[in-house]
Design a protein around this motif. Structure first.
Motif, short mmCIF file in Angstrom:
data_model
loop_
_atom_site.label_atom_id
_atom_site.label_comp_id
_atom_site.label_asym_id
_atom_site.label_seq_id
_atom_site.Cartn_x
_atom_site.Cartn_y
_atom_site.Cartn_z
N SER A 132 -4.74 8.49 11.16
CA SER A 132 -5.75 8.97 10.21
C SER A 132 -5.15 9.19 8.83
CB SER A 132 -6.36 10.28 10.73
OG SER A 132 -7.07 10.07 11.93
N VAL A 133 -3.95 9.79 8.78
CA VAL A 133 -3.30 10.03 7.49
C VAL A 133 -2.93 8.71 6.83
CG1 VAL A 133 -1.26 11.02 6.36
CG2 VAL A 133 -2.47 12.33 8.12
N LYS A 134 -2.46 7.75 7.64
CA LYS A 134 -2.14 6.42 7.10
C LYS A 134 -3.36 5.79 6.44
CE LYS A 134 1.59 4.46 9.93
NZ LYS A 134 1.90 3.44 10.97
N LYS A 135 -4.48 5.82 7.15
CA LYS A 135 -5.72 5.23 6.62
C LYS A 135 -6.15 5.91 5.33
CE LYS A 135 -7.50 3.63 11.08
NZ LYS A 135 -8.51 3.86 12.15
N ASN A 136 -6.04 7.25 5.30
CA ASN A 136 -6.43 8.00 4.09
C ASN A 136 -5.55 7.62 2.90
OD1 ASN A 136 -8.49 9.35 5.39
ND2 ASN A 136 -7.21 11.11 5.93
N SER A 149 -4.76 4.64 -2.12
CA SER A 149 -3.97 3.67 -2.87
C SER A 149 -4.85 2.53 -3.40
CB SER A 149 -2.86 3.10 -1.98
OG SER A 149 -2.12 2.13 -2.67
N THR A 150 -5.74 2.04 -2.54
CA THR A 150 -6.64 0.96 -2.95
C THR A 150 -7.58 1.41 -4.06
OG1 THR A 150 -6.56 0.06 -0.71
CG2 THR A 150 -8.38 -0.67 -2.12
N LYS A 151 -8.07 2.62 -3.92
CA LYS A 151 -9.02 3.17 -4.89
C LYS A 151 -8.40 3.33 -6.27
CE LYS A 151 -12.19 7.10 -5.42
NZ LYS A 151 -12.66 8.38 -4.81
N LEU A 152 -7.09 3.66 -6.30
CA LEU A 152 -6.43 3.93 -7.58
C LEU A 152 -5.60 2.75 -8.09
CD1 LEU A 152 -5.14 7.56 -6.86
CD2 LEU A 152 -7.18 6.90 -8.13
N ALA A 153 -5.69 1.62 -7.39
CA ALA A 153 -4.85 0.46 -7.73
C ALA A 153 -5.00 0.02 -9.17
CB ALA A 153 -5.14 -0.69 -6.78
N LYS A 154 -6.21 0.08 -9.71
CA LYS A 154 -6.46 -0.39 -11.08
C LYS A 154 -6.10 0.66 -12.13
CE LYS A 154 -10.18 -3.54 -9.73
NZ LYS A 154 -11.63 -3.87 -9.86
N LEU A 174 -3.34 2.91 -11.77
CA LEU A 174 -1.92 3.27 -11.74
C LEU A 174 -1.03 2.05 -11.89
CD1 LEU A 174 -1.93 5.81 -8.76
CD2 LEU A 174 -2.10 6.33 -11.19
N ARG A 175 0.17 2.30 -12.44
CA ARG A 175 1.17 1.24 -12.55
C ARG A 175 1.79 0.98 -11.19
NH1 ARG A 175 2.86 4.73 -16.65
NH2 ARG A 175 4.76 5.14 -15.45
N PRO A 176 2.40 -0.18 -10.99
CA PRO A 176 3.01 -0.51 -9.70
C PRO A 176 4.03 0.52 -9.22
CG PRO A 176 2.84 -2.48 -11.04
CD PRO A 176 2.43 -1.33 -11.92
N ASP A 177 4.85 1.06 -10.17
CA ASP A 177 5.87 2.02 -9.76
C ASP A 177 5.22 3.34 -9.30
OD1 ASP A 177 5.05 2.34 -12.43
OD2 ASP A 177 6.77 3.64 -12.86
N GLU A 178 4.04 3.66 -9.85
CA GLU A 178 3.34 4.87 -9.43
C GLU A 178 2.67 4.66 -8.06
OE1 GLU A 178 0.87 5.18 -12.84
OE2 GLU A 178 2.19 6.61 -13.87
N LEU A 179 2.15 3.44 -7.86
CA LEU A 179 1.54 3.13 -6.56
C LEU A 179 2.57 3.10 -5.44
CD1 LEU A 179 -0.98 0.31 -7.56
CD2 LEU A 179 -1.56 2.52 -6.54
N ALA A 180 3.84 2.90 -5.82
CA ALA A 180 4.90 2.85 -4.80
C ALA A 180 5.03 4.17 -4.03
CB ALA A 180 6.23 2.49 -5.47
N LEU A 181 4.55 5.26 -4.64
CA LEU A 181 4.59 6.56 -3.96
C LEU A 181 3.82 6.50 -2.64
CD1 LEU A 181 5.16 9.62 -3.84
CD2 LEU A 181 3.07 9.97 -5.17
N PHE A 182 2.66 5.82 -2.68
CA PHE A 182 1.86 5.73 -1.47
C PHE A 182 2.58 4.92 -0.39
CE2 PHE A 182 -1.22 6.38 -4.92
CZ PHE A 182 -1.86 7.52 -4.45
N ASP A 183 3.29 3.87 -0.83
CA ASP A 183 4.07 3.07 0.12
C ASP A 183 5.17 3.92 0.74
OD1 ASP A 183 2.54 0.84 -0.46
OD2 ASP A 183 3.86 0.20 -2.10
N ALA A 184 5.76 4.79 -0.07
CA ALA A 184 6.82 5.67 0.44
C ALA A 184 6.28 6.59 1.54
CB ALA A 184 7.41 6.48 -0.70
#
Length: 756
Positions: free
Chosen positions: A222-226, A231-236, A238-248
């Protein structure tokens, strides 16, 4: 030193049981102080001996085997004297005791400190060194501080039954808070957690290992999906390095070590929420201890991830809470919504780590007739789920693991209280008149409609104090004039034609409104009561208008001004009351100007009583606040609860002066608060000349019964004798002896402290 202490305490608090905590303490102290030995001896109540329970430096095979009598050796000396002992050559001391099993003959220097909790010696903490020297003041200070920390750890372990290292049966442990609602009860603790608070998660053993593992796996997904959704919602944006936080975060949720440790902890018998807390705290401490700034920052990420997982589990767990028949609700801070979730008839008691006797939940508890203890700051509530608990709402005590004898005693007390109230029900419609014909009015303190219903069942002759702040506390914003008018009308109509005394909004101190926060370092001496409303005429005038409109056609309203300390405050308030009266008159609403009174609850008002009485129609003493201000004792602070004593001569003389000065101006005087509801001290209050006593509805039958069995003349004799005394305990003993001689022992017994 402070940083070392913080780290040790943090590590100890995350230990799974007492044995682990003691092991951490002796190891870390030994390392920090660079000594050869650190040991802990615990006092065993069953044998009366000090037992070696943990050591670094002595022979570990001696753990649990070496013991001393309570007055034997240097350990016994430290415990008996209840103070540190610092020796450069321990073996020269006449009380030195040698144990071959420990190998301690190699160590000369000795520093021991008692481990004390609530005045009871729980054990002794010791450090030793080979070379002869006295330990420095800084070292003594450090070891004493660690002793105080260890006291809490041991007390918590005894309370929760986790003294696994000592093989003892769970010990009865008493914790002191403040009275929330009276009553005595024994039940089973159900711990309710604040949302997504890792520190608040209790230990809870489970045999349903697979179920907990499945819940944890579902929470991860559930947490993964959230996270992916966010991340998808904020993709446009945020910069790639900021989106990397979600990947972490996703990588952490797939980390074999982190997730594996949590799963292992669950397999060891800990429920999923407790396992998350345990492992996340451990990982966080490791990262915070690192020197690399980047790695140190990752501690916050792990903690945040832990909260996300916990929130998901709590969401799943919320619907499945099982409430036993005798539920005692325990939490850090209980909310009204928590009470509403418990099936009707199952809640028998409330325990809150935070909060005061005037908190929203305490007021609700009194209205519901459910015993409550608030502000139990030292309670190890995280480890209490499922424990048997005895709750003493009369005197603010919580007892974990109560003995069968204490449980039986409490149950008998509860039954006696029930029978007493039933037997006094015949007094409901009888006036409160003494044997020699003196009449005194008994009124009720209210805040909810539920209070009114119970008060009428018990024979209240009016409302001596309606706390108008209660509806304000239950609202999400300031109630409108129309909303207030409806609430006040209900109270006025319920007691018509008897008087209803409405106190204007009294917030500040320990009573706050979520939408009107007042944050001060010393709130009881700050912006509260009349000080707040005079600074906000828009609140004050609107409330007075609502009161006046609500009284139309009933004419039984009395207005009471709280926290008055000067004549200027009264004059200012009276001008605004007159303004509100003229305003509603211009609107075509005809109501007489109601009587207006002042509360005497600060020392300055005691000495201004005659001046104040000239300006108003009546005076009402707020005994709770007046007592705390006269004695400089915070009545909501459990640490100084024993100093809060309304039998104190200063309190009694102040009350007597207030009544005399008020009557000298031809004005009536009433008193509300805990004193008025105590049947024993009510005898003194009547003798002083108070025209009415206002109390909780539960106490009305008891007070009426007492006063109907005594003459005013005898009450005055007792008062004359009491006012000559200078000690509260002597005063109390004199009253009890006099009343016992009159055959009133039963009434006295109902006011005594429940003890085992």
């Amino acid at each position: 030193m402070l940083e070392a202490l913080r780290k040790i305490v943090q590590e100890v608090n995350s230990a799974k049981d007492l044995k682990a905590a003691l092991g951490i303490i002796v190891l870390r102290i030994k390392e920090k102080m660079s000594v050869q030995v650190c040991s802990v001896y615990l006092h065993d109540e069953e044998t009366g001996r000090y037992v070696l329970m943990a050591t670094e430096g002595l022979n570990k095979r001696a753990i649990g085997k070496v013991s001393l009598d309570s007055d034997e050796g240097l350990i016994g000396l430290v415990g008996t004297r209840q103070e540190p002992l610092n020796l450069s050559n321990a073996s020269d001391h006449p009380q030195y005791r040698y144990f071959a099993e420990t190998g301690e003959e190699r160590y000369s220097s000795f520093l021991g400190t008692p481990i004390i909790h609530n005045g009871e010696v729980l054990g002794v903490l010791v450090v030793q060194q080979r070379e002869r020297r006295e330990f420095s003041e800084e070292e003594v200070s450090f070891i004493v501080t660690m002793g105080t920390q260890l006291a809490g750890v041991i007390a918590h372990a005894e309370a929760s039954g986790s003294m696994s290292s000592s093989k003892r049966t769970p010990q009865e442990v008493r914790f002191v808070g403040v009275v929330g609602a009276p009553g005595a009860v024994v039940g089973q603790a159900v711990v309710v957690l604040p949302p997504a608070d890792l520190d608040a998660v209790p230990d809870r053993k489970t045999k349903e290992i697979q179920i907990e593992l499945d819940l944890f796996a579902d929470a991860i997904e559930s947490v993964k999906k959230n996270i992916q959704k966010t991340s998808t919602k904020l993709a446009k944006q945020l910069r790639p390095d900021e989106l990397a936080l979600f990947d972490a975060y996703i990588l952490m949720l797939e980390d074999v070590a982190l997730i594996g440790d949590i799963e292992k902890t669950i397999r060891d018998g800990q429920w999923a929420q407790g396992a998350i807390r345990e492992v996340v705290v451990k990982y966080t401490q490791r990262f915070e201890a690192m020197d690399d700034p980047y790695l140190k920052e990752r501690a916050a990420d792990i903690k945040d991830l832990g909260r996300r997982l916990l929130a998901q589990l709590q969401k799943q767990d919320h619907e499945n809470t099982d409430y036993p028949d005798k539920t005692i609700l325990v939490s850090e801070e209980i909310s009204p919504s928590m009470l509403s979730e418990i099936p009707e008839g199952k809640l028998v008691g409330i325990v809150s780590v935070l909060g005061s006797s005037n908190s929203h939940v305490a007021i609700l508890s009194r209205a519901m007739g459910i015993p409550a203890v608030m502000g139990v700051a030292e309670l190890p509530y995280r480890k209490m789920d499922g424990l048997k608990v005895a709750l003493n709402g009369f005197f603010g005590e919580v007892i974990t693991n109560p003995t069968d004898e204490l449980c039986e005693y409490y149950e008998n007390m509860a039954e006696e209280e029930k029978q007493l109230l039933a037997s006094l029900s015949i007094l409901r419609d009888l006036p409160c008149v003494t044997l020699d014909g003196h009449r005194i009015s008994l009124w009720v303190n209210t805040g909810l409609q539920a209070d009114v219903d119970k008060a009428q069942q018990r024979g209240a002759e009016g409302i001596g104090l309606y706390r108008t702040e209660v509806p304000f506390m239950m609202s999400s914003s300031f109630p409108s004039e129309k909303e207030q008018m409806a609430i006040y009308r209900e109270q006025l109509a319920a007691f018509h034609p008897n008087p209803v005394t409405m106190r204007t909004l009294d917030v500040g101190g320990d009573k706050s409104l979520p939408y009107f926060p007042i944050k001060e370092e010393n709130p009881f001496l700050g912006w509260r009561g009349i000080r707040v409303t005079l600074d906000h005429p828009e609140i004050f005038i609107l409330q007075i208008r609502a009161m006046l409109k609500a009284s139309e056609g009933l004419d039984n309203l009395k207005i009471l001004l709280p926290m008055i300390s000067s004549i200027g405050e009264v004059e200012h308030a009276l001008r605004m009351i007159n303004r509100a009266w003229y305003e509603i008159k211009e609107e075509g609403i005809e109501v007489p100007m109601p009587p207006v009174g002042v509360m005497i609850e600060v020392p300055s008002a005691v000495f201004l009583t005659r001046t104040l009485a000239k300006e108003v129609d009546f005076v009402s003493v707020g005994s709770n606040d007046l007592t705390q201000y006269l004695l400089a004792v915070d009545r909501n602070n459990a640490r100084v609860a024993d100093l809060y004593n309304y039998y104190h001569p200063a309190v009694l003389h102040s009350l007597y002066k207030t009544v005399k000065d008020c009557h000298a101006e031809g004005k009536p005087a009433s008193i509300c608060g805990e004193m008025a509801g105590d049947p024993v001290i009510a005898v003194l209050l009547m003798a002083m000349g108070f025209d009415s006593l206002s109390m909780s509805s539960t106490n009305i039958p008891k007070v009426k019964s007492m006063l109907r069995q005594i003459t005013l003349a005898k009450a005055k004799e007792i008062l004359d004798e009491v006012l000559k005394q200078d000690d509260p305990q002597v005063i109390k003993s004199i009253i009890n002896l006099e009343l016992s001689a009159l055959g009133l022992q039963r009434a006295i017994t109902t006011t005594k402290k429940i003890m085992n």
